[in-house]
Design an enzyme around this catalytic site. Structure first.
Site, PDB file in Angstrom:
ATOM      1  N   HIS A  65      10.104 -10.324  20.242  1.00 34.01           N
ATOM      2  CA  HIS A  65      10.896  -9.553  19.288  1.00 34.01           C
ATOM      3  C   HIS A  65      12.367  -9.794  19.612  1.00 34.01           C
ATOM      4  O   HIS A  65      13.137  -8.872  19.842  1.00 34.01           O
ATOM      5  CB  HIS A  65      10.525  -8.068  19.334  1.00 34.01           C
ATOM      6  CG  HIS A  65      10.261  -7.511  17.973  1.00 34.01           C
ATOM      7  ND1 HIS A  65      10.449  -6.210  17.627  1.00 34.01           N
ATOM      8  CD2 HIS A  65       9.829  -8.115  16.839  1.00 34.01           C
ATOM      9  CE1 HIS A  65      10.125  -6.021  16.358  1.00 34.01           C
ATOM     10  NE2 HIS A  65       9.759  -7.163  15.860  1.00 34.01           N
ATOM     11  N   HIS A  92       8.103 -18.020  11.282  1.00 32.20           N
ATOM     12  CA  HIS A  92       7.502 -16.934  12.044  1.00 32.20           C
ATOM     13  C   HIS A  92       6.031 -16.726  11.678  1.00 32.20           C
ATOM     14  O   HIS A  92       5.186 -16.521  12.538  1.00 32.20           O
ATOM     15  CB  HIS A  92       8.308 -15.665  11.760  1.00 32.20           C
ATOM     16  CG  HIS A  92       7.945 -14.493  12.590  1.00 32.20           C
ATOM     17  ND1 HIS A  92       8.382 -14.355  13.885  1.00 32.20           N
ATOM     18  CD2 HIS A  92       7.198 -13.404  12.314  1.00 32.20           C
ATOM     19  CE1 HIS A  92       7.912 -13.227  14.364  1.00 32.20           C
ATOM     20  NE2 HIS A  92       7.187 -12.617  13.445  1.00 32.20           N
TER      21      HIS A  92
END
Ligand SMILES: Nc1ncnc2c1ncn2[C@@H]1O[C@H](COP(=O)(O)OP(=O)(O)O)[C@@H](O)[C@H]1O
Lengths: 224, 80, 580, 80
Positions: C96, C50
């Protein structure tokens, strides 16, 4: 006519309101921060929309207890015009300047769309540029616009002509009792409404039905 | 340190859109025989000191001034 | 639950931090000793997929990212593009996905909060938002709950913050049953000389913590975002973060006020792996060391360990390097908005990232290696199996074309999205010229008589699955077309690459080829990618989502009075089909 | 008819923006020494029948399925 726009943390349609007042009156409103207790000498005080203090606890509840609201009450008592739109309406109710309460929309969802408004009383300082019975286009954008008042209060405000705007043509977006969209105080100088006339005042908005409300309140001739 | 719980509920006769929606949702989830759902709020607070009577008076004041909208809501105060 | 710093580093602990044995070896080689527990946490946060883009970086570099109007390409909080008159548009898209599956309302809300922060950290006032959403089959038992939570969360945050949502996508497919996608886009406007970057400058300057207090929320969240889902997902739940749009709105106003005072030398929002990522990035970019004193960090929970503070993903926080002479004025602004303002450290010249807590040094790491020099992989990949064209005779001719049409427009994927976008404030700020429901959302530029910006977000995942290269090209082309359909000149784009597990060569192949297709289309259309986000490991029990490289673009209308609309047709008008 | 009250509160450590805002408002109204305000919800419901154990089991099920978000909230059930 001079106007003022109140600013509190979490309000977010203040810029829309400042732009609308500036365009319609040709004069930028003064801004007033929540801690101010001495208000400038103006003819109209506007509490714009948003989510003051996040609308945590209850919509408008915390904002209604900030120092500036005492000063606004005093001005209202002196006859200065006060307009609350959306969160501003919720704040005026929580501050006790208007009767009733605003609950969560019947759908429980935030709703943003155009609705129809009927001008029920065209004799107020905020609606005299309209005609009685006129049907307006106007956008709404809120989560808690479901107007409620007990039977007695309701009777009273209906009889007194304090209901200034009603949702028309089956467009009530939130379940408000008697389709009430905007109410005025007994004295006729404090108006609260859920819809956003400031978002429908010029060609870029696709219409200008909201303009006359400000034109009335600011005492300027309604211009397209 | 005194721990208190304030419970705020809607007055009878006041519309409760949330309670009504929950009632509907419960029945569509297959829960039958559930009536009159009303939604309210609780606030858990810590009050300094150990004078319970004083704390209670202060909590009452907080309810009147902020925590409840007494036009439409009732409140109760429970002190630990 | 508190975690002591003296905890022993075992292979299991290393693995539970998402670090592979060779990555751990690399850490040992780099620092020449065993890391402390806090240091292990810091490495895991910086080196996970990430934050480090370790699987995709090599390929992202092949994308066209420059152009006559590009002022800032990828690498900052958001991209910056010139829109004439000294104005710039600042934008980015971010996913998200995993948090939204676990807690749809808060996951989506904090996704919106994160992307808005990316934009205003750079000095821009947000003026438009979009959201690209992908859910499982409409009749899957979880879908209804996820849709209502995500849509309410997107609206709950954006409406309260006060940005109009002008577009997006909603699509249903069973391949997202166990792994939904929530991609949030935001754009803001600034002046070209009023852009703020994250690169720290100057030695011995105060490092300031801004915004909300730190709690234990999301400790380990960035690691979670890079992990495949499995049946144990329930156990990962305590890492949920709760968004506070009210604080974020105050933070926006405070930051813009602060920036105007000249107090900000560098600023970075605390997103994934909050304090760690933001501090390391500021230092590594500026070629400086950073020293943090955790005893100064505003906290809202008791007895937080250094590990927890460094990995907390509490929302609505920022880190900045302050011009020391402006400290008092800067602080007053934050006090006025009810926000925390605390000097928590300083810049140093030793290129070390040092963290102090309760009198001891809990981390002392080389900052460059943590940041710029994270591992990078050239993962094996293979060409995706392309699907041939479907012969038309496989599809029976409808008996009744009217019924077929009704079925089409009434289907979950083709029906109107009004039920979604009416829950979003599309009008706030008073500049929305085209609302959702058309080809692109259009917002006029405040203060300019005729200028407006158009926004669209697009991708057709089943095309990408059938042929990643062509599908990637198609996503760019569709976005570009939607923008041009309003009469705007497409300027630049941002991408959100949502794929499965890149350690599988066929998935890596989808990613590589989609990037190649996107790159080719962007180059051909002069539509550079100026920012973006990669979300990998979107799999549940080994089954990947449809490859979903979402493309969002921005276009400029010089004169909005000449804008085209979808609803402008009159009876008797001639209908033309343009193109091939 | 059984009357029940379900109380739903945030788990420890979960951010409570509402509680925080109320804490701030109380202090600006001059209430000092008030700490750690946490906001929760109550639901008052009526359940048909008179088997309390059965009602409780059913209420638990309702909490898990609808009334509480067990990812971030705890609940308690009180039967009259
Ligand atoms: N999640 C969403 N939020 C806001 N607007 C949306 C959302 N999903 C779809 N829309 C809007 O609905 C319209 C139709 O969407 P879509 O079918 O994806 O458009 P197109 O195929 O023209 O790109 C578009 O204007 C789009 O912006």
């Amino acid at each position: 006519m001079k106007s003022a726009v109140v600013q509190l943390p979490g309000l977010n349609r203040d810029r829309d309101m400042i732009a609308a007042l500036t365009k319609i009156s040709g004069q930028a409103p003064v801004t007033v921060w929540q801690t101010e207790t001495e208000l400038p000498d103006v003819d109209l005080i506007v509490i714009p929309g948003g989510f003051s203090y996040g609308d945590y606890l209850r919509c408008g509840a915390i904002a209604a207890r900030m120092p500036v609201m005492q000063a606004i009450k005093a001005k209202a008592d002196q006859g200065v015009k006060v307009l609350g739109v959306c969160n501003g309406f919720q704040i005026l109710l929580e501050a006790g300047l208007l009767p009733g309460a605003l609950m969560r929309n019947a759908s429980l969802k935030f709703v943003c769309k155009e609705i129809k408004l009927e001008v029920v009383n065209a004799e107020t300082d905020f609606s005299r540029a309209y005609e009685k019975g006129q049907i307006l286009r106007c956008p709404v954008a809120h989560h808690d616009g479901n107007y409620f008042a007990d039977a007695e209060t309701l009777q009273l405000i209906e009889d007194n002509g304090q209901v200034v705007f009603r949702y028309a043509d089956g467009t009530n977006p939130n379940g408000s009792i008697n389709d009430i969209a905007g109410v005025i105080n007994e004295k006729g100088n404090v108006l609260g409404l859920m819809p956003h006339p400031e978002n429908l005042i010029e060609a870029a908005h696709g219409g200008n039905d909201g303009r006359a409300l400000f034109a009335s309140a600011l005492d300027v001739i309604a211009a397209a | 340190m005194i721990k208190a719980r304030v419970t705020v509920t809607l007055k009878n006769g006041v519309l409760d859109p949330q309670g009504k929606a929950i009632e509907g949702a419960l029945s569509s989830l297959g829960f039958n025989g559930i009536g009159h759902v009303r939604q309210g709020k609780v606030f858990d607070l810590e009050v300094e000191g150990d004078d319970k009577a004083k704390a209670e008076a202060e909590l009452k004041d907080m309810c009147e001034k902020l925590l409840a909208n007494t036009v439409i809501e009732n409140y109760t105060i429970a002190i630990d | 639950m508190t975690i002591p710093n003296s905890i022993a580093i075992t292979p299991e602990l290393v693995a539970s931090h998402g670090l592979k044995p060779d990555e751990y070896q690399r850490i040992l080689d780099l620092i020449g000793r065993e890391p402390s527990f806090t240091e292990l946490g810091i490495f895991s946060a910086m080196w996970n997929e990430h934050c480090s883009y370790k699987s995709s970086k090599r390929w992202l570099r092949t994308l066209p990212t420059t152009g006559a109007r590009v002022i800032q390409g990828p690498g900052e909080n958001a991209g910056v593009v010139d829109i004439d008159d000294g104005d710039v548009v600042v934008f980015k898209m971010e996913s998200h996905n995993h948090p939204s599956y676990i807690e749809p309302y808060q996951g989506a809300a904090t996704g919106v909060g994160g992307i808005l922060r990316d934009v205003f950290t750079m000095g821009a006032r947000p003026i438009a938002a979009m959201n690209a959403l992908r859910f499982g089959a409409p009749d899957h038992p979880k879908t209804r709950h996820l849709v209502s939570g995500v849509v309410a969360g997107v609206g709950g945050y954006g409406n309260s913050f006060g940005v109009p949502t002008v577009g997006g996508e909603v699509e249903f497919d069973e391949r997202y049953n166990g792994n939904i996608l929530v991609n949030a886009f935001a754009a803001g406007i600034a002046k070209s000389d009023g852009i703020f970057l994250s690169e720290a400058k100057g030695v011995g300057l105060p490092v300031v913590y801004l915004g909300a207090k730190t709690g234990r929320d999301g400790v380990g969240g960035a690691t979670m975002a890079s992990a495949e889902f499995d049946e144990q997902i329930e156990e990962k739940r305590p890492t949920v973060q709760v968004g506070d749009p009210f604080t974020e709105k105050c933070l926006l106003e405070a930051c813009l006020e602060l920036m105007a005072t000249g107090a900000v030398i560098a600023i970075q929002d605390m997103g994934a792996a909050g304090l760690t990522c933001s501090a390391v990035e500021m230092g590594a970019k500026g070629g400086l060391g950073i020293e943090l004193d955790l005893d100064k960090v505003p906290v809202r929970e008791e007895q937080m360990t250094a590990y927890e503070m460094m990995l907390s993903e509490s929302q609505e926080r920022m880190l900045m390097v302050l011009e020391p002479s402006k400290e008092e004025a800067a602080k007053a602004i934050f006090v006025k908005w009810g926000l925390d303002f605390a000097i928590v450290g300083k810049t140093t010249d030793d290129l070390r990232f040092r963290v102090l807590h309760q009198g001891s040094e809990v981390a002392n790491l080389p900052i460059k290696e943590l940041g710029d020099e994270a591992p990078e992989y050239d993962r094996p990949w293979r060409e995706a199996d392309k699907r041939g064209a479907l012969p038309a005779n496989l599809v029976a001719e409808p008996e009744n074309y009217g019924d077929a049409l009704l079925q089409l427009v009434g289907s979950a994927n083709q029906s109107s999205r009004r039920w979604v976008y009416e829950q979003y404030d599309t009008l706030i700020q008073g500049n929305s010229l085209q609302l959702p429901g058309g080809d692109a959302g259009v917002v006029r530029v405040d203060g300019h008589p005729s200028k407006a910006l158009a926004f669209s977000s697009d991708v057709t995942p089943r095309y990408v699955e059938a042929d990643p290269y062509e599908g990637g090209k198609q996503a760019v082309a569709e976005c570009w077309r939607n923008i041009t359909a309003t009469g705007a000149e497409p300027l630049a784009s941002t991408d959100n690459l949502n794929f499965g597990n890149p350690e599988k060569p066929e998935i890596m192949g989808q990613l590589v080829q989609a990037i190649q297709g996107i790159g080719e289309a962007c180059a051909a259309l002069d539509f550079p990618i100026v920012s973006g986000n990669v979300s990998l490991y979107n799999e549940t029990n080994g089954v990947a989502i449809l490859p979903t490289p979402t493309i969002a673009g921005v276009g400029l209308l010089h004169d909005w009075s000449r804008m085209a609309r979808i609803g402008g047709a009159n009876e008797g008008d001639v209908v033309l089909l343009i193109g091939i």
